[in-house]
Design a protein around this motif. Structure first.
Motif, PDB file in Angstrom:
ATOM      1  N   CYS A 191      -7.853   2.381  -4.938  1.00 40.58           N
ATOM      2  CA  CYS A 191      -6.480   2.748  -5.277  1.00 40.58           C
ATOM      3  C   CYS A 191      -6.401   4.186  -5.787  1.00 40.58           C
ATOM      4  CB  CYS A 191      -5.913   1.796  -6.327  1.00 40.58           C
ATOM      5  SG  CYS A 191      -6.700   1.901  -7.950  1.00 40.58           S
ATOM      6  N   PHE A 192      -5.227   4.773  -5.614  1.00 37.47           N
ATOM      7  CA  PHE A 192      -4.961   6.084  -6.195  1.00 37.47           C
ATOM      8  C   PHE A 192      -4.622   5.894  -7.666  1.00 37.47           C
ATOM      9  CE2 PHE A 192      -3.646   6.776  -1.700  1.00 37.47           C
ATOM     10  CZ  PHE A 192      -4.561   7.771  -1.389  1.00 37.47           C
ATOM     11  N   ARG A 193      -5.376   6.552  -8.537  1.00 34.10           N
ATOM     12  CA  ARG A 193      -5.128   6.523  -9.975  1.00 34.10           C
ATOM     13  C   ARG A 193      -4.595   7.908 -10.355  1.00 34.10           C
ATOM     14  NH1 ARG A 193     -10.030   3.844  -9.131  1.00 34.10           N
ATOM     15  NH2 ARG A 193     -11.229   5.699  -9.675  1.00 34.10           N
TER      16      ARG A 193
ATOM     17  N   LEU B 101      -7.180   0.630 -19.426  1.00 35.87           N
ATOM     18  CA  LEU B 101      -5.962   0.333 -18.666  1.00 35.87           C
ATOM     19  C   LEU B 101      -6.172   0.609 -17.182  1.00 35.87           C
ATOM     20  CD1 LEU B 101      -2.974  -0.430 -18.518  1.00 35.87           C
ATOM     21  CD2 LEU B 101      -2.414   1.941 -19.136  1.00 35.87           C
ATOM     22  N   LEU B 102      -6.750   1.758 -16.873  1.00 33.90           N
ATOM     23  CA  LEU B 102      -7.013   2.090 -15.472  1.00 33.90           C
ATOM     24  C   LEU B 102      -8.025   1.124 -14.854  1.00 33.90           C
ATOM     25  CD1 LEU B 102      -7.192   5.996 -15.529  1.00 33.90           C
ATOM     26  CD2 LEU B 102      -5.432   4.589 -14.451  1.00 33.90           C
TER      27      LEU B 102
ATOM     28  N   VAL C  99      -1.444   3.661  -8.858  1.00 32.92           N
ATOM     29  CA  VAL C  99      -0.713   3.588 -10.117  1.00 32.92           C
ATOM     30  C   VAL C  99      -0.647   4.992 -10.696  1.00 32.92           C
ATOM     31  CG1 VAL C  99      -2.794   3.143 -11.486  1.00 32.92           C
ATOM     32  CG2 VAL C  99      -0.567   2.370 -12.329  1.00 32.92           C
ATOM     33  N   ILE C 100       0.412   5.281 -11.442  1.00 30.52           N
ATOM     34  CA  ILE C 100       0.530   6.565 -12.135  1.00 30.52           C
ATOM     35  C   ILE C 100       0.772   6.299 -13.616  1.00 30.52           C
ATOM     36  CG2 ILE C 100       2.990   6.709 -11.491  1.00 30.52           C
ATOM     37  CD1 ILE C 100       2.655   9.797 -11.627  1.00 30.52           C
TER      38      ILE C 100
ATOM     39  N   GLN D  71       0.806  -1.214   0.000  1.00 31.57           N
ATOM     40  CA  GLN D  71       0.000   0.000   0.000  1.00 31.57           C
ATOM     41  C   GLN D  71       0.844   1.271   0.000  1.00 31.57           C
ATOM     42  OE1 GLN D  71      -3.702   0.570   0.012  1.00 31.57           O
ATOM     43  NE2 GLN D  71      -3.092  -1.234  -1.147  1.00 31.57           N
ATOM     44  N   LEU D  72       2.090   1.166   0.376  1.00 31.47           N
ATOM     45  CA  LEU D  72       2.953   2.348   0.437  1.00 31.47           C
ATOM     46  C   LEU D  72       3.543   2.727  -0.917  1.00 31.47           C
ATOM     47  CD1 LEU D  72       4.951   1.786   3.752  1.00 31.47           C
ATOM     48  CD2 LEU D  72       2.578   2.445   3.405  1.00 31.47           C
ATOM     49  N   LEU D  73       3.218   1.963  -1.957  1.00 34.38           N
ATOM     50  CA  LEU D  73       3.802   2.204  -3.275  1.00 34.38           C
ATOM     51  C   LEU D  73       2.773   2.702  -4.280  1.00 34.38           C
ATOM     52  CD1 LEU D  73       5.953  -1.043  -3.547  1.00 34.38           C
ATOM     53  CD2 LEU D  73       6.806   1.255  -3.051  1.00 34.38           C
ATOM     54  N   ILE D  74       3.164   3.703  -5.045  1.00 31.43           N
ATOM     55  CA  ILE D  74       2.447   4.077  -6.262  1.00 31.43           C
ATOM     56  C   ILE D  74       3.391   3.780  -7.412  1.00 31.43           C
ATOM     57  CG2 ILE D  74       1.652   6.036  -7.652  1.00 31.43           C
ATOM     58  CD1 ILE D  74       0.329   7.162  -5.159  1.00 31.43           C
ATOM     59  N   VAL D  75       2.938   2.979  -8.354  1.00 32.25           N
ATOM     60  CA  VAL D  75       3.839   2.422  -9.357  1.00 32.25           C
ATOM     61  C   VAL D  75       3.477   2.869 -10.771  1.00 32.25           C
ATOM     62  CG1 VAL D  75       4.252   0.404  -7.905  1.00 32.25           C
ATOM     63  CG2 VAL D  75       2.471   0.303  -9.669  1.00 32.25           C
TER      64      VAL D  75
END
Length: 355
Positions: free
Chosen positions: A66-68, A54-55, A38-39, A11-15
């Protein structure tokens, strides 16, 4: 406990992703890591329906909350310029000196992002437009006056909130004093503590309650902090100043951990652990799958062996969960609307002409 800890670390990662479609390998490691978000970059964005799909696929794998994420500032940094229409830069918008225009800038960017399924936009830039950084920040920074930066960013952020988009102030504690690009190397900014506190940090202080996220820079400030350590892995800047002195309650995110500003100073394993130990909630690892896995495994290994670091991971994961619930991230759009996108294109072009 191990399964829970794995989930908390993920959860600490945005990839980031490699291309416009998920590969079988990406699906596998996304299921393993289960990142917090995800970014997407221009390499991931070919056309509207493909971007939405994709999102949608990523969301199905890693979770609805999730953060998009996407970078849309306008001008130099605008991942949707080819898909919708080029957005004026922050400096061009600020030059109008009209708060209604500042507001419209934020509204259009938020609506563009939301129309494709994004819920987080890494903007606005709160760095000062000082002469030394003019060739680096260009039209991304709006003013050398902290009050001017705040005046632009406040209505911009208000429109983000109204549209259900999370904003992110960047790059704390400020890149206005840098003549180097932190994408390539680590800037060493020789500004005093008084200059930093009264000027560079002032917009972050003024907007702290309005910012869901603050992004920390890969730059060192030895005169102000007493150490030539990147702010992104500095407990002084993240915990002592941002959390304790300013009292910031939102989410702290690193700038991309693949940038030269940090990887010239630490290998990814050390950088990831150092950042979380310093008080970071979210690490951006924005392209290379190998670096994502190395960061993830190093965080997990350290959390398993160190009780104090495990508490840091758990605290960050709880904060992430709390704010995801508080912000009530917009559900993914049920269907894509080409009409909405065309209307946005027309509106963005009119706005650009007006500016």
């Amino acid at each position: 406990m191990k399964a829970t800890l794995r989930r908390q670390v993920g959860q600490l990662l945005i990839v980031g992703l490699e291309g416009p479609e998920l590969t079988s390998i990406e699906r596998a490691w996304l299921k393993l890591v289960r990142p917090g978000g995800v970014i997407l970059f221009r390499r991931n964005i070919e056309e509207a329906r493909q971007t939405v799909q994709l999102l949608r696929e990523v969301t199905e794998i890693i979770g609805k909350s999730c953060f998009r994420c996407i970078d849309i500032e306008g001008g130099l940094v605008d991942r949707l310029r080819d898909l919708i229409a080029p957005m004026p830069s922050p400096a061009e918008v600020y030059a109008t000196r009209k708060p209604a225009i500042f507001r419209k800038h934020g509204q259009l960017i938020a609506r563009e992002a939301r129309s494709l399924g994004f819920n987080t936009v890494f903007a606005p830039v709160l760095d000062l437009a000082l002469p030394v950084s003019a060739d680096v920040l260009c039209n991304r920074a709006v003013s050398a006056d902290p009050a001017g930066v705040t005046a632009y960013a406040l209505p911009f952020l208000q429109e983000f909130a109204a549209e259900g988009i999370l904003g992110c102030g960047k790059h704390f504690p400020g890149l206005g004093g840098s003549s180097l690009d932190s994408h390539q190397s680590m800037p060493v900014i020789q500004r005093s503590w008084k200059e930093m506190w009264d000027e560079d940090i002032a917009p972050f202080r003024a907007l702290a309650v309005r910012l869901p996220m603050i992004m920390v820079a890969h730059a060192a400030y030895p005169q102000a902090s007493g150490a030539a350590v990147p702010a992104s892995i500095s407990r002084f800047w993240i915990t002592k100043i941002l959390r304790q002195k300013i009292g910031y309650k939102g989410l702290v995110i690193s700038d991309d951990m693949e940038m030269g500003g940090i990887l010239t100073q630490r290998i990814i394993e050390e950088a990831a652990v150092n950042a979380v130990a310093a008080g970071t909630d979210i690490l951006g690892v924005c392209k290379e799958p190998g670096l994502v896995i190395r960061a993830y495994e190093s965080l997990l290994s350290e959390a398993e062996s160190s009780p104090s670091f495990r508490r840091s991971v758990q605290l960050a994961a709880r904060r992430m969960a709390h704010y995801k619930k508080q912000y009530q991230l917009k559900n993914f759009p049920r269907r894509f609307s080409s009409k909405v996108l065309e209307n946005l294109r027309t509106e963005a072009k009119k706005f650009s002409t007006k500016i």
